[in-house]
Design an enzyme around this catalytic site. Structure first.
Site, PDB file in Angstrom:
ATOM      1  N   ASP A 189       0.860  -1.176   0.000  1.00 34.60           N
ATOM      2  CA  ASP A 189       0.000   0.000   0.000  1.00 34.60           C
ATOM      3  C   ASP A 189       0.902   1.233   0.000  1.00 34.60           C
ATOM      4  O   ASP A 189       2.094   1.148   0.283  1.00 34.60           O
ATOM      5  CB  ASP A 189      -0.879  -0.034   1.262  1.00 34.60           C
ATOM      6  CG  ASP A 189      -1.979   1.002   1.234  1.00 34.60           C
ATOM      7  OD1 ASP A 189      -2.282   1.499   0.146  1.00 34.60           O
ATOM      8  OD2 ASP A 189      -2.531   1.302   2.303  1.00 34.60           O
ATOM      9  N   ASP A 213      -3.698  -1.483   5.474  1.00 36.88           N
ATOM     10  CA  ASP A 213      -4.133  -1.000   6.785  1.00 36.88           C
ATOM     11  C   ASP A 213      -5.640  -0.873   6.896  1.00 36.88           C
ATOM     12  O   ASP A 213      -6.174  -0.761   7.986  1.00 36.88           O
ATOM     13  CB  ASP A 213      -3.487   0.350   7.109  1.00 36.88           C
ATOM     14  CG  ASP A 213      -3.742   1.397   6.027  1.00 36.88           C
ATOM     15  OD1 ASP A 213      -4.481   1.089   5.062  1.00 36.88           O
ATOM     16  OD2 ASP A 213      -3.204   2.504   6.136  1.00 36.88           O
ATOM     17  N   ASP A 257      -8.396  -3.700   2.471  1.00 37.33           N
ATOM     18  CA  ASP A 257      -7.221  -4.536   2.201  1.00 37.33           C
ATOM     19  C   ASP A 257      -7.370  -5.962   2.735  1.00 37.33           C
ATOM     20  O   ASP A 257      -6.591  -6.840   2.358  1.00 37.33           O
ATOM     21  CB  ASP A 257      -5.974  -3.909   2.855  1.00 37.33           C
ATOM     22  CG  ASP A 257      -5.663  -2.533   2.311  1.00 37.33           C
ATOM     23  OD1 ASP A 257      -5.724  -2.368   1.081  1.00 37.33           O
ATOM     24  OD2 ASP A 257      -5.358  -1.631   3.108  1.00 37.33           O
TER      25      ASP A 257
END
Length: 883
Positions: A327, A612, A616
């Site tokens: 990410d 996070d 996800d």
């Protein structure tokens, strides 16, 4: 959600759901809908029971052989042997079950994202209601601090700002409006919707419930997670293959032993016990416990490097990683907005550049201080700020350039303000000082510039405005991924009423979530280690590509990027090509993140996925190793992951990969050390039956050797420090054998040496008049001390063992000393003699044991030296050929 509610007007949504914005639902209708649709709770599959987990540990090929051997020992009334065998089985199953029980349910964490109470309009009255009782068609009231209880279509908003990062991956909060949108717009762009689990940061709203429970976007993610099976790690796959191969080999050898013995006319009971001895000897009973403890030691080492492991196999899986899907926000970046570029008077500055009195730069920074609702605090010289992340970022920029924020606000008190409005896209404040009243404006560049007639030059004097040039500067910054704010001012005693302007342009402040300082070096280490890094984010493509270029993410130029909309139209073949070459995937949906991970795994990659947010979680669960953020990560992401970064830092992932490679090396060392003993124990029983002599060691002695040496000798290998250049070698191939041919050859050599030495000593003792018990005691001791000498050679699989350092492993020498003391007790202690059928040895017997053990170490050391010499000659030959 099934319906595209964002494409409908507020009135169309109300009509479709039979609701009223002013009255809400009637209580009776709400109860009927609740009975029809069920409670507003996210549900998933029921968790596996502890007993089921325990039983599953017994469904292993090698465990079947141990259970069968124990049953056979019971049938033959060998009670002690049976008890010990079943004890080993029980301990291994308990260790495995406890290890798995540590993983908590991610679905339960998702359910906790939904708040307990909310304000609902029922029968024209605003009531406090349990969020579980919400139904489609309810009308809610939202205000700052609320967590959104269901998916909502906004009916009316006032300065509404919602943090949707956990769902969309956006680094900035979403500003909300009520106007209908294009049906094809991405999830993160649906400004007229609010999603379950997100947080209201500012403003108020009236909203219509359009989806509850598993029908929400949060419920959709829960369904994806429910359908995603937890993958095995590379190590568990290799161990499964290895166990099946050993199962076939052991059963074949046991059957052959039984057939040969019966053909020689030996009693059936004797042959059955020989078969039990062979099976028990050939199975590495201590391997599961040693594996667990070695991985647990790796967990401790990683924790000291800020990587918290939630599932033990993840320790080794890190060492096998070939691709990291990372990410952006909070992992590669600092997860905070900061001003990085200032444009004033036609010049570009950085925060920290001196802002002289009356200059355009100072006036630009002053506007950022005054046209700002963020609250600064200074305690013991340390500044902290509260408010909207964008506004918070403006204050440190002013401080860095020497402005006193508190003094300026005191000298220019605010008398009025026009808050930011999504349709207007700017805000204004009216401040007075000794010189009079000034209107300060902040907003979107194109909207602010539209009302400007002049600009400040660098020296603070008014100058003509070149609209195209100024808009071009803002556009260039925006294309690089920055969020650009324009600032203007005018003298006046009142806020704009009707047509705003004319204003004087002060300049622009460009903000971004800056990359972490350690990331470029960490990416370089990944390239050196043969690990590819791919960015997968819900943020805008321009923002993602800007960060990727600054940290040198790409292996090639130019950087290749793909958006979620482009990804949606790719078929399987095109997707496979994309994941091989694209560096940045931006604006992706949760199911697209999952699809990308699956596409990489289909190509044989071992994938680590960082994240996070709730969005996800499915991909984190699907990945070979899911990595969640410890500081900024949601509970859902942490529960779905195998590892949590305590510092949210990408560089920690690289350190964890290095530690994972060291753990795998130590596991290989342990297997190279322990398997020769199992190979030798099985083979010595087979040879004894084949030549028609007594068994050199008994089943109980075999169990003693295996379990005691694993605990006191083998586990010392788990504490071996990592060898040099761990990150200079490529990742292990996903299909690579657990033990390559070179190591298998060494295992066979060491096993053959053990067999030859133990068998020779056993018959030598019998030939010199020793009893069968003494001969067996000597053979058992030779196995133990032979393992001890071989242990030193296993400290390095390629070099001399002393090069690893005499004292670099603090557990090695205490373990060898303790094992020696135990063998003395095994040989001389009456209670041990009674339990294991041993007798005291003479000094000459001990000398024979020592000579045999030393010979094993010398021969294996010579084999490694020969291989090193051959490798050096081959390398020098290749150099000469190139020369």
């Amino acid at each position: 959600m099934g319906e595209l509610w964002h494409g409908l007007s507020a009135q169309q949504c109300l009509a479709r759901l039979g609701s009223d914005a002013d009255c809400g639902l009637e209580a009776g209708e709400a109860q009927a809908r609740l009975a029809r649709d069920g409670a507003n709770r996210i549900s998933g599959r029921p968790p596996e029971s502890g007993f089921s987990r325990f039983l599953r540990q017994l469904r292993e090929p090698l465990i079947y052989i141990l259970i069968g051997s124990g049953a056979l020992a019971l049938f033959l009334r060998e009670w002690v042997d049976a008890a010990v065998i079943f004890g080993v089985v029980l301990v291994n199953a308990l260790v495995g079950a406890i290890q798995e029980a540590r993983a908590s349910s991610a679905i339960a964490a998702l359910a906790r994202r939904v708040p307990r109470n909310c304000r609902v309009l029922r029968d024209r009255e605003l009531r406090i209601c349990d969020a579980a009782e919400l139904v489609v068609g309810d009308v809610l009231a939202l205000e700052a601090g609320d967590q959104v209880p269901a998916d909502l279509r906004l009916l009316a908003v006032r300065e509404l700002l919602i943090d949707e990062a956990m769902l969309t991956g956006e680094s900035l909060p979403a500003e909300k409006a009520v106007e209908s949108l294009d049906e094809g717009c991405a999830l993160a762009d649906r400004r007229n919707l609010a999603f379950a689990g997100t947080l209201v940061l500012r403003g108020t709203a009236k909203a219509l419930v359009v989806a509850t429970a598993n029908s929400t976007e949060l419920g959709h993610i829960a369904a994806l997670m429910d359908a995603t099976a937890s993958l095995e790690t590379p190590l568990t796959r290799r161990l499964a293959r290895f166990s099946k191969q050993m199962l076939v080999l052991i059963l074949a050898l046991a059957a052959l032993t039984l057939i040969v013995g019966l053909a020689r006319g030996l009693p059936l009971a004797q042959m059955l016990m020989a078969t039990v001895a062979l099976a028990v000897g050939a199975i590495p009973e201590g391997l599961p416990a040693a594996l667990t403890i070695t991985l647990a030691i790796g967990v401790g080492r990683m924790a000291r490097r800020s990587a918290v492991i939630r599932r033990l196999p993840a320790v080794e899986a890190l060492g096998s990683v070939t691709v990291i899907c990372t990410d952006k926000t909070g992992t590669l970046t600092e997860n905070r907005m900061a001003v990085t570029h200032l444009v004033a008077g036609g010049r570009e500055y950085r925060p920290g550049d001196a802002a002289s009195e009356g200059s355009a730069l100072r006036e630009l920074l002053l506007a950022g201080v005054l046209c700002n609702d963020a609250t600064p605090r200074c305690e013991d010289g340390v500044w902290s700020f509260e408010g909207d992340p964008t506004e918070v970022a403006l204050l440190p920029a002013a401080l860095a350039s020497g402005l006193d924020v508190a003094a300026l606000r005191a000298a220019h008190p605010r008398f009025d303000a026009l808050p930011f409005d999504a349709s207007r896209q700017w805000m204004a404040t009216l401040n007075r000082d000794a010189a009079g009243a000034t209107l300060w404006i902040k907003g979107a560049p194109e909207r602010v510039l539209a009302h400007c007639a002049a600009r400040l030059a660098a020296d603070g004097q008014s100058a003509p405005l070149d609209m195209a040039a100024e808009l071009g500067r803002a556009t260039v910054l925006a294309a690089q991924g920055f969020r650009v704010l324009a600032f203007a001012y005018r003298a006046g005693e009142a806020l704009p009423d009707g047509e705003a302007g004319p204003w004087t342009l002060l300049g622009f402040q460009a903000l971004e979530d800056p990359p972490r300082a350690q990331v470029p070096a960490a990416l370089a280490r990944c390239r050196e280690a043969g690990v590819r890094v791919v960015m997968i984010t819900g943020d805008h493509a321009a923002t993602a590509c800007g960060i990727a270029e600054r940290i040198a993410l790409s292996r090639h130029a130019p950087l290749r990027a793909l958006t979620g909309a482009e990804l949606a139209v790719l078929d399987g073949k095109a997707l496979g090509e994309a994941v091989r070459s694209v560096d940045v995937f931006a604006r992706v949906l949760p199911e697209q993140k999952l699809r990308l991970v699956e596409a990489l795994q289909a190509q044989g990659e071992v994938v680590a996925m960082t994240g996070d947010g709730v969005n996800d979680a499915p991909a984190l669960k699907q990945a070979d190793i899911g990595i969640a953020m410890g500081r900024g990560g949601t509970d859902v992401a942490k529960q779905a992951s195998a590892m949590v970064l305590a510092d949210d830092n990408f560089a920690t992932i690289v350190a964890a990969i290095e530690e994972g490679r060291a753990v795998y090396d130590n596991l290989q060392k342990f297997m190279v050390w322990t398997l020769p003993t199992n190979f030798a124990e099985g083979l010595i029983i087979f040879i004894a039956v084949l030549v028609g002599v007594s068994l050199p060691i008994t089943p109980l002695q075999i169990l003693w050797i295996n379990m005691s040496t694993v605990l006191l000798l083998g586990l010392a290998l788990a504490f071996e420090p990592g060898a040099g250049a761990l990150m200079q070698r490529p990742p292990r191939a996903p299909r690579e054998a657990l033990l390559p041919p070179v190591l298998m050859a060494r295992i066979c050599l060491a096993g053959a040496l053990l067999v030859a030495a133990a068998f020779s000593l056993f018959h030598y003792e019998l030939a010199t008049g020793s009893s069968l018990a003494v001969a067996r005691t000597a053979a058992a001791n030779l196995f133990v001390f032979g393992e001890m000498s071989f242990l030193l050679n296993c400290r390095s699989l390629t070099g001399s063992w002393w090069r690893a350092g005499w004292w670099s492993n603090r557990w090695l020498w205490p373990g060898m000393f303790a094992m020696t003391a135990l063998q003395i007790a095994f040989t001389y202690l009456p209670a041990m003699q009674a339990a294991f059928g041993t007798q005291a040895l003479t000094p000459s017997s001990w000398l024979s044991v020592a000579v045999g053990a030393l010979a094993i170490s010398l021969v294996v050391g010579a084999e490694k030296a020969i291989r090193r010499f051959a490798a050096l000659r081959a390398d020098s030959g290749r150099v000469m050929d190139r020369w």
